[in-house]
Write a protein that holds these residues in place. Structure first.
Motif, PDB file in Angstrom:
ATOM      1  N   ALA A  29       0.817  -1.220   0.000  1.00 30.95           N
ATOM      2  CA  ALA A  29       0.000   0.000   0.000  1.00 30.95           C
ATOM      3  C   ALA A  29       0.847   1.264   0.000  1.00 30.95           C
ATOM      4  CB  ALA A  29      -0.941   0.006   1.204  1.00 30.95           C
ATOM      5  N   GLN A  30       2.141   1.135   0.274  1.00 27.44           N
ATOM      6  CA  GLN A  30       3.018   2.303   0.260  1.00 27.44           C
ATOM      7  C   GLN A  30       3.522   2.640  -1.138  1.00 27.44           C
ATOM      8  OE1 GLN A  30       3.065   3.937   3.139  1.00 27.44           O
ATOM      9  NE2 GLN A  30       1.733   2.229   3.758  1.00 27.44           N
ATOM     10  N   ALA A  31       3.118   1.856  -2.158  1.00 26.52           N
ATOM     11  CA  ALA A  31       3.536   2.142  -3.531  1.00 26.52           C
ATOM     12  C   ALA A  31       3.154   3.571  -3.897  1.00 26.52           C
ATOM     13  CB  ALA A  31       2.896   1.160  -4.504  1.00 26.52           C
ATOM     14  N   PRO A  32       4.046   4.300  -4.561  1.00 25.86           N
ATOM     15  CA  PRO A  32       3.752   5.708  -4.858  1.00 25.86           C
ATOM     16  C   PRO A  32       2.693   5.894  -5.939  1.00 25.86           C
ATOM     17  CG  PRO A  32       5.856   5.072  -5.819  1.00 25.86           C
ATOM     18  CD  PRO A  32       5.415   3.935  -4.961  1.00 25.86           C
ATOM     19  N   THR A  33       2.556   4.921  -6.858  1.00 27.89           N
ATOM     20  CA  THR A  33       1.597   5.038  -7.958  1.00 27.89           C
ATOM     21  C   THR A  33       0.868   3.718  -8.142  1.00 27.89           C
ATOM     22  OG1 THR A  33       3.147   4.281  -9.655  1.00 27.89           O
ATOM     23  CG2 THR A  33       3.116   6.658  -9.176  1.00 27.89           C
ATOM     24  N   LEU A  34      -0.250   3.786  -8.838  1.00 24.74           N
ATOM     25  CA  LEU A  34      -1.001   2.576  -9.135  1.00 24.74           C
ATOM     26  C   LEU A  34      -0.172   1.618  -9.986  1.00 24.74           C
ATOM     27  CD1 LEU A  34      -3.601   0.959  -8.979  1.00 24.74           C
ATOM     28  CD2 LEU A  34      -4.465   2.252 -10.939  1.00 24.74           C
ATOM     29  N   TRP A  35       0.564   2.154 -10.964  1.00 24.15           N
ATOM     30  CA  TRP A  35       1.350   1.274 -11.812  1.00 24.15           C
ATOM     31  C   TRP A  35       2.448   0.573 -11.016  1.00 24.15           C
ATOM     32  CZ3 TRP A  35       0.806  -1.387 -15.920  1.00 24.15           C
ATOM     33  CH2 TRP A  35       1.912  -2.032 -16.472  1.00 24.15           C
ATOM     34  N   LEU A  89       2.232  -0.343  -7.984  1.00 26.07           N
ATOM     35  CA  LEU A  89       1.552  -1.415  -7.265  1.00 26.07           C
ATOM     36  C   LEU A  89       1.321  -2.611  -8.181  1.00 26.07           C
ATOM     37  CD1 LEU A  89       0.111  -2.573  -4.813  1.00 26.07           C
ATOM     38  CD2 LEU A  89      -1.942  -1.285  -5.485  1.00 26.07           C
ATOM     39  N   VAL A  90       0.913  -2.364  -9.427  1.00 28.39           N
ATOM     40  CA  VAL A  90       0.743  -3.453 -10.401  1.00 28.39           C
ATOM     41  C   VAL A  90       2.058  -4.217 -10.579  1.00 28.39           C
ATOM     42  CG1 VAL A  90       0.265  -3.988 -12.832  1.00 28.39           C
ATOM     43  CG2 VAL A  90      -1.136  -2.292 -11.633  1.00 28.39           C
ATOM     44  N   ALA A  91       3.153  -3.479 -10.727  1.00 30.46           N
ATOM     45  CA  ALA A  91       4.453  -4.116 -10.949  1.00 30.46           C
ATOM     46  C   ALA A  91       4.889  -4.930  -9.735  1.00 30.46           C
ATOM     47  CB  ALA A  91       5.494  -3.037 -11.266  1.00 30.46           C
ATOM     48  N   LEU A 115       5.499 -10.456  -7.224  1.00 31.69           N
ATOM     49  CA  LEU A 115       5.257 -11.345  -6.085  1.00 31.69           C
ATOM     50  C   LEU A 115       4.537 -12.628  -6.481  1.00 31.69           C
ATOM     51  CD1 LEU A 115       4.125  -8.991  -3.160  1.00 31.69           C
ATOM     52  CD2 LEU A 115       6.095 -10.525  -3.160  1.00 31.69           C
ATOM     53  N   THR A 116       3.446 -12.489  -7.233  1.00 33.55           N
ATOM     54  CA  THR A 116       2.602 -13.653  -7.561  1.00 33.55           C
ATOM     55  C   THR A 116       2.214 -13.612  -9.039  1.00 33.55           C
ATOM     56  OG1 THR A 116       0.642 -12.410  -6.841  1.00 33.55           O
ATOM     57  CG2 THR A 116       1.672 -13.869  -5.219  1.00 33.55           C
ATOM     58  N   PRO A 117       3.185 -13.793  -9.953  1.00 35.49           N
ATOM     59  CA  PRO A 117       2.884 -13.627 -11.379  1.00 35.49           C
ATOM     60  C   PRO A 117       1.886 -14.641 -11.927  1.00 35.49           C
ATOM     61  CG  PRO A 117       5.055 -14.591 -11.064  1.00 35.49           C
ATOM     62  CD  PRO A 117       4.586 -14.137  -9.713  1.00 35.49           C
ATOM     63  N   ASP A 118       1.827 -15.827 -11.352  1.00 35.61           N
ATOM     64  CA  ASP A 118       0.992 -16.884 -11.915  1.00 35.61           C
ATOM     65  C   ASP A 118      -0.382 -16.995 -11.255  1.00 35.61           C
ATOM     66  OD1 ASP A 118       3.087 -17.621 -13.630  1.00 35.61           O
ATOM     67  OD2 ASP A 118       3.980 -18.886 -12.079  1.00 35.61           O
ATOM     68  N   ARG A 119      -0.642 -16.133 -10.290  1.00 29.46           N
ATOM     69  CA  ARG A 119      -1.937 -16.189  -9.613  1.00 29.46           C
ATOM     70  C   ARG A 119      -2.976 -15.421 -10.430  1.00 29.46           C
ATOM     71  NH1 ARG A 119      -1.510 -14.344  -3.609  1.00 29.46           N
ATOM     72  NH2 ARG A 119      -0.133 -16.179  -3.531  1.00 29.46           N
ATOM     73  N   MET A 141      -7.645  -3.309  -4.080  1.00 27.86           N
ATOM     74  CA  MET A 141      -7.832  -4.389  -3.118  1.00 27.86           C
ATOM     75  C   MET A 141      -7.287  -5.713  -3.646  1.00 27.86           C
ATOM     76  SD  MET A 141     -11.300  -5.333  -1.036  1.00 27.86           S
ATOM     77  CE  MET A 141     -12.250  -5.911  -2.436  1.00 27.86           C
ATOM     78  N   LEU A 142      -7.545  -6.012  -4.921  1.00 27.45           N
ATOM     79  CA  LEU A 142      -7.032  -7.240  -5.532  1.00 27.45           C
ATOM     80  C   LEU A 142      -5.510  -7.242  -5.546  1.00 27.45           C
ATOM     81  CD1 LEU A 142      -9.360  -7.537  -8.676  1.00 27.45           C
ATOM     82  CD2 LEU A 142      -9.754  -8.419  -6.373  1.00 27.45           C
ATOM     83  N   LEU A 143      -4.926  -6.102  -5.890  1.00 24.52           N
ATOM     84  CA  LEU A 143      -3.473  -6.001  -5.983  1.00 24.52           C
ATOM     85  C   LEU A 143      -2.814  -6.096  -4.609  1.00 24.52           C
ATOM     86  CD1 LEU A 143      -3.359  -3.122  -8.604  1.00 24.52           C
ATOM     87  CD2 LEU A 143      -2.646  -5.486  -9.014  1.00 24.52           C
ATOM     88  N   LEU A 144      -3.450  -5.567  -3.593  1.00 21.01           N
ATOM     89  CA  LEU A 144      -2.870  -5.609  -2.257  1.00 21.01           C
ATOM     90  C   LEU A 144      -2.889  -7.010  -1.666  1.00 21.01           C
ATOM     91  CD1 LEU A 144      -4.283  -2.357  -0.581  1.00 21.01           C
ATOM     92  CD2 LEU A 144      -1.998  -2.734  -1.496  1.00 21.01           C
ATOM     93  N   TYR A 145      -3.996  -7.727  -1.863  1.00 23.04           N
ATOM     94  CA  TYR A 145      -4.147  -9.027  -1.208  1.00 23.04           C
ATOM     95  C   TYR A 145      -3.963 -10.218  -2.144  1.00 23.04           C
ATOM     96  CZ  TYR A 145      -5.273  -7.030   3.274  1.00 23.04           C
ATOM     97  OH  TYR A 145      -5.177  -6.366   4.468  1.00 23.04           O
ATOM     98  N   GLY A 146      -3.830  -9.981  -3.442  1.00 19.19           N
ATOM     99  CA  GLY A 146      -3.468 -11.041  -4.357  1.00 19.19           C
ATOM    100  C   GLY A 146      -4.528 -12.091  -4.599  1.00 19.19           C
ATOM    101  N   PHE A 147      -5.788 -11.698  -4.650  1.00 18.52           N
ATOM    102  CA  PHE A 147      -6.854 -12.660  -4.958  1.00 18.52           C
ATOM    103  C   PHE A 147      -7.621 -12.190  -6.196  1.00 18.52           C
ATOM    104  CE2 PHE A 147      -8.816  -9.586  -2.114  1.00 18.52           C
ATOM    105  CZ  PHE A 147     -10.076  -9.385  -2.655  1.00 18.52           C
TER     106      PHE A 147
END
Length: 511
Positions: A11-17, A19-21, A26-30, A224-230
């Protein structure tokens, strides 16, 4: 490291992009996205990779950092990719609800001075491309089944500053032209983080988006999806009971949207009370409209899952949220608590702070609050920098927020203030009431008279005004607050995003 620890760090990511990266690494195949109708899926790794290619394709078309791109697209994988590609470029994007037509779309395109406009072509029988050309939109291109792609090597570095305005969301414009609400990556990240942390979700959950992705809830949920990985199931077309198959087939554990969605789930459950409507469902969560306490109790009792309701608006996507570890009374009667960093001030009309437990205007300050309105519109902040919401309520001793109505929904009858929400909550206790809206109508003797407009469930016996007033008297409602007019309707008028009741239409109809 737990899911929660990881989410707080992301959540401390400076930008949305960014956070995507970080999530893709972390979980590329999920899996992150699942289309309810087609079954198509996308992983976090593919989301990052494909969005970069789309960003390159848009760059080839002339989209640069700061270029204004409007889009009017339904909730599907390509829409998410396009939006994230624009975030990668640092473009300014202006999402438009796909059900809007010439008046709202034309106003938005002119006001934000869009240089490009992405449309779905003909969607659900309506030719959006023809409308775009009719409105004289610039840079029109279709982005439904195919998106422009290119070589990411041509791209400039991604934006590093998350506090620049790069998002323009539109209020519904129910009483006047829509307002363009200005957001930054950080304000959207803050709103989505509030929602995610409050709900106590994990990577084992399966979410759902049954609302237009162009609504402010789109990025809220994506964060929310990006933070918790679901993953989340995307519903391009949402209608009951057809949508139930998508929830069941993909094992959705978290659903919702707004009070209207809760009511739709309850209506379907009541058709077969002994069979769980969605066996995997453990939580309904939403906001955007008032929640009568009886709706909370009915969901827990009949659907067999928890209900957490929150408070948000286009200007502040998430303000407070109920938490699964709140007490049943808090979940039924409040909108939850604000997250760290969200300051709520209850004031009198002049902005003077009021003590806990005292009703007044709700004012807000925090990272999730917008930067104001587009153009020369009157800005919504007071002298201390607090956003003036137009909502009324109070804070409890535990810090929970109780909303009691909108300032414009206060009915003044013979000089006495009457809360429409108080009457609506009591009406929901009647089994003959599916939904209700209480409005004030001009009256030469009283100033305003109280009118209850009721949507009844299928097969219900028609209500009478005498039955309504008898019920309200028995519930202890003061005599001067009793409705003097009752109107029964097949369906209350609602907007196309979170299905909010449009009271201005009722006032126009019955004035």
């Amino acid at each position: 490291m737990t899911d929660t620890d990881t989410a707080h760090r992301l959540a401390q990511a400076p930008t949305l992009w960014e956070l995507v990266a970080r999530r893709a690494a972390l979980t590329p195949d999920r899996t992150v996205l699942i289309e309810a109708d087609t079954g198509r899926t996308l992983t976090f790794g593919a989301l990052h990779e494909r969005a970069e290619k789309v960003a390159a394709g848009l760059h080839d078309r002339g989209v640069r950092p700061g270029t204004v791109v409007a889009w009017q697209l339904p909730t599907r994988i390509e829409t998410v990719l396009l939006s994230l590609a624009l975030a990668r470029l640092g473009a300014v994007q202006s999402p438009v609800i796909p059900f809007y037509r010439d008046r709202e779309v034309g106003f938005a395109l002119r006001a934000c001075e869009a240089e490009f406009f992405a449309v779905p072509g003909t969607w659900r029988g309506y030719d959006h491309a023809a409308m775009a050309h009719r409105l004289g939109a610039r840079g029109v291109f279709e982005a439904y089944e195919e998106l422009p792609e290119g070589d990411p090597a041509v791209l400039p570095p991604p934006p590093a500053d998350g506090t620049t305005v790069r998002w323009i969301y539109w209020t519904s414009g129910t009483t006047s032209d829509p307002k363009g609400v200005l957001h930054t990556d950080r304000s959207l990240l803050a709103g989505g983080s509030c929602l995610a942390h409050a709900l106590h979700l994990t990577e084992r959950d399966v979410g759902s988006m049954a609302f237009p992705y162009a609504h402010i809830a789109g990025p809220d949920y994506t964060v929310m999806l990006l933070l918790y990985g679901f993953p989340a199931v995307l519903f391009e077309k949402f209608a009951m009971p057809d949508a139930l198959d998508g929830y069941r087939r993909h094992g959705v554990t978290v659903a919702g949207g707004s009070t209207a969605f809760y009511t739709m789930f309850l209506t379907e459950q009541r058709k077969d009370p002994d069979r769980p409507l969605i066996p995997s469902l453990r939580l309904l969560a939403g906001g955007g409209a008032p929640k009568p306490p009886e709706i909370y109790h009915a969901v827990v009792r009949e659907l067999g899952c928890q209900l957490t309701h929150g408070y948000g608006m286009t200007e502040v996507p998430m303000i407070t949220m109920g938490s699964p570890d709140d007490t049943p009374d808090h979940l039924a009667t409040t909108e939850g608590r604000p997250p760290e960093g969200m300051a709520i001030r209850i004031t009198d009309p002049d902005g003077k702070p009021l003590p806990a437990g005292t009703d007044g205007e709700v004012r807000l300050r925090g990272e999730a609050v917008c930067q104001g309105y587009l153009g020369g519109r009157e800005q919504p902040f007071d002298a201390d920098g607090f956003l003036i919401t137009g909502d009324l309520g109070h804070l409890t001793g535990t810090g929970h927020l109780v909303l009691t109505g909108r300032s414009k929904d206060v009915i003044i009858r013979k000089g006495e203030n009457i809360s429409a929400k108080e009457i609506e909550d009591l009406l929901h206790l009647l089994p003959q009431v599916g939904d209700a809206a209480v409005i004030g109508l001009p009256d030469p003797e009283r100033g305003e008279r109280v009118c209850a407009v009721v949507e009844q469930p299928p097969g219900a016996e028609p209500l009478t005004l005498d039955a309504v007033t008898a019920h309200l008297r028995a519930a202890g409602l003061a005599t001067h607050k009793l409705p003097e007019q009752l109107e029964l309707v097949g369906a209350l008028p609602r907007n196309d995003a979170l299905r909010k009741v449009l009271k201005y239409k009722l006032r126009e109809q019955y004035a």
